[in-house]
Design a protein around this motif. Structure first.
Motif, mmCIF file in Angstrom:
data_model
loop_
_atom_site.group_PDB
_atom_site.id
_atom_site.type_symbol
_atom_site.label_atom_id
_atom_site.label_comp_id
_atom_site.label_asym_id
_atom_site.label_seq_id
_atom_site.Cartn_x
_atom_site.Cartn_y
_atom_site.Cartn_z
ATOM 1 N N LEU A 9 29.933 42.911 49.524
ATOM 2 C CA LEU A 9 31.361 43.155 49.170
ATOM 3 C C LEU A 9 32.344 42.023 49.462
ATOM 4 C CD1 LEU A 9 30.466 46.332 50.868
ATOM 5 C CD2 LEU A 9 32.112 46.752 49.094
ATOM 6 N N LEU B 102 30.881 49.800 41.791
ATOM 7 C CA LEU B 102 29.917 49.754 42.690
ATOM 8 C C LEU B 102 29.613 51.332 43.503
ATOM 9 C CD1 LEU B 102 27.941 47.453 44.064
ATOM 10 C CD2 LEU B 102 29.633 47.517 45.793
ATOM 11 N N HIS C 3 25.490 43.743 43.377
ATOM 12 C CA HIS C 3 26.414 44.365 43.055
ATOM 13 C C HIS C 3 26.124 44.888 41.640
ATOM 14 C CE1 HIS C 3 31.016 45.033 42.441
ATOM 15 N NE2 HIS C 3 31.081 44.592 43.562
ATOM 16 N N GLU D 176 36.049 40.243 43.144
ATOM 17 C CA GLU D 176 35.879 41.980 42.880
ATOM 18 C C GLU D 176 37.418 42.534 43.448
ATOM 19 O OE1 GLU D 176 32.868 44.932 45.702
ATOM 20 O OE2 GLU D 176 34.245 43.214 46.682
ATOM 21 N N LEU E 88 23.817 45.246 49.120
ATOM 22 C CA LEU E 88 24.894 45.124 48.375
ATOM 23 C C LEU E 88 26.136 44.222 49.220
ATOM 24 C CD1 LEU E 88 25.315 48.812 46.983
ATOM 25 C CD2 LEU E 88 24.509 46.717 45.885
#
Length: 450
Positions: free
Chosen positions: A308, A321, A268, A313, A306
């Motif tokens: 998610l 990002l 991230h 978040e 990365l």
């Protein structure tokens, strides 16, 4: 070698697990087993599993039961690897003839011997101790494509990221002895391996458990590996960004055998998400690292991974990002959705209901992120057009004067490919090619006579 004793290993998960599978095959062969390429003809079938995230665990169980339903009745079926190690005490799987952990692989022949002696219906269980230095042995059968192989330099990890189950499965960092790694590399080169892919949970951490000052010995190791006799190249996979050893750039610049390819899982860019992950970077720091790599090595290729959907978040973090991939201009990027893993610190950061809701949002964000990265990757590929490179052939196309190959910017299984127009190419050939076009995420090339 006794008649009827044969083994097949189905290797799931990462390249590090593949090295384990190759080690199991070598140990079985030493114990008198013939290596079988067809599971239906093997007397023992091993499913060497991954247990890192939920999707990997599901694949492991699905694969196991696929074999269970298809194999002849007298075939012994073994569940091994990360899933077996992680859930060894809780695992109830009567369909398995044996369950084997993955810390001390040298105990595998003991498991096989016990399996031979076991009465029908009895399950053999073995979760050997943590002395992984005993597992070093010459791999006799490689599961990679011809001309390419993986070389594992350490086990486990000391980073303890809040989302990660690897320390639960593999334990703390244990670096292999330098002389064993070099002997392994020499053996691969002698067997005609051109591309040596160095793997570990974090290459940069190599030797920090051996050095009294906790210093990374990885740059020094790579320099020694690059000084061996033979025709080969070295590819480095997985370096943690928060402890990236900057002296590595000088080592790569000084030696053309070391490919300027950097696989750095940033995960991230937003500082609050990274702190919750128990990581210390931020967007500015990470972009600066990418720029330093490219300033030192203009032809450097940078891949990242990365995540998610991690707790904390939000839309702002996701936009950060998106800005990160715009600034960094990664050559390649992989992404995955956060998996809520029991016994990790992040597990209790939110409820399952909150996780499910966040997961749906993250799926939408992932599509947007990957669509933009695809455009960036295609643009980055344009710099290869009009230039020549060495390529390793993976697969000739039957009935065509074509072959699928990879140049230095393309790691096995995760990046795009290079399609070569040329005759008589064979798997494992190393040839010089001229890149003439970008086709999506792949390159088109012509064979150049040497």
């Amino acid at each position: 070698m006794e008649e009827g004793k044969s083994i097949y290993v189905e290797s799931l998960g990462c390249a590090k697990n593949q090295v384990d599978s190759e080690t199991l095959l070598a140990l079985a062969e030493k114990a008198g087993y013939r290596i079988e390429g067809d599971p239906m003809k093997a007397s023992v079938v091993v499913v060497n599993t991954c247990g890192f995230i939920e999707s990997a665990k599901k694949e492991a169980i699905d694969t196991f039961f696929t074999f269970h339903g298809a194999l002849p009745e007298d075939t012994k079926l073994v569940l091994a690897g990360c899933l077996a190690q992680r859930y060894f005490d809780e695992l109830e799987l009567p369909e398995a003839d044996a369950v084997f952990g993955n810390h001390d692989l040298s105990a595998f022949p003991v498991l096989l011997e016990n399996l031979e002696k076991a009465e029908k219906g009895d399950q053999v269980r073995l979760c050997p101790g943590t002395d992984r230095t005993k597992s070093d042995c010459r791999r006799t059968h490689l599961l990679s494509r011809k001309g390419s192989a993986y070389l594992k330099i350490s086990e486990g990890c000391n980073h303890r990221c809040n989302y990660c189950a690897i320390p639960l499965i593999r334990g703390p960092l244990v670096s292999r002895r330098e002389e064993d790694i070099i002997a392994d590399a020499r053996d691969l080169i002698a067997r005609g391996v051109y591309e040596i892919n160095i793997v570990a949970q974090d290459l940069g951490a190599y030797g920090t458990d051996l050095d009294e000052n906790g210093r990374s010995r990885f740059p020094e190791l790579v320099r020694k590996l690059a000084s061996l006799d033979g025709e080969y190249v070295i590819r480095m996979l997985y370096i943690h960004p928060d402890t990236f050893p900057m002296e590595l750039l000088d080592v790569v610049r000084e030696n053309s055998r070391i490919l300027p390819y950097f696989d750095i899982p940033f995960q991230h860019s937003h500082p609050s998400v990274l702190r919750l992950m128990k990581r210390s970077g931020d967007r500015e720091t990470y972009v600066s690292l990418v720029r330093r790599i490219r300033e030192a090595l203009p032809d450097a290729v940078v891949r990242t991974t990365l995540m998610l959907g991690f707790p904390g978040e939000d839309e702002e973090a996701f936009r950060d990002l998106m800005a990160f991939i715009e600034e960094a201009q990664f050559d390649w990027m992989g992404s995955f959705l956060y998996s809520r893993e029991e016994d990790t610190p992040a597990y209790d950061m939110r409820s399952q209901k909150e996780h499910d809701r966040a997961h749906k949002v993250a799926m939408r964000w992932q599509k947007e992120l990957e669509a933009r990265q695809e455009e960036i990757s295609m643009k980055r590929l344009e710099r290869f057009v009009g230039r020549t490179f060495r390529a390793i052939v993976e697969e000739p196309i039957q009935g065509e004067d074509l072959a699928i190959a990879r140049i230095y910017s393309q790691a096995p299984d995760v990046d795009g490919l290079t399609v070569i127009m040329g005759e008589g190419l064979k798997e494992g050939d190393v040839v010089r090619v001229g890149i003439r076009a970008v086709r999506g995420l792949d390159l088109e090339a012509v064979l150049i006579d040497e």
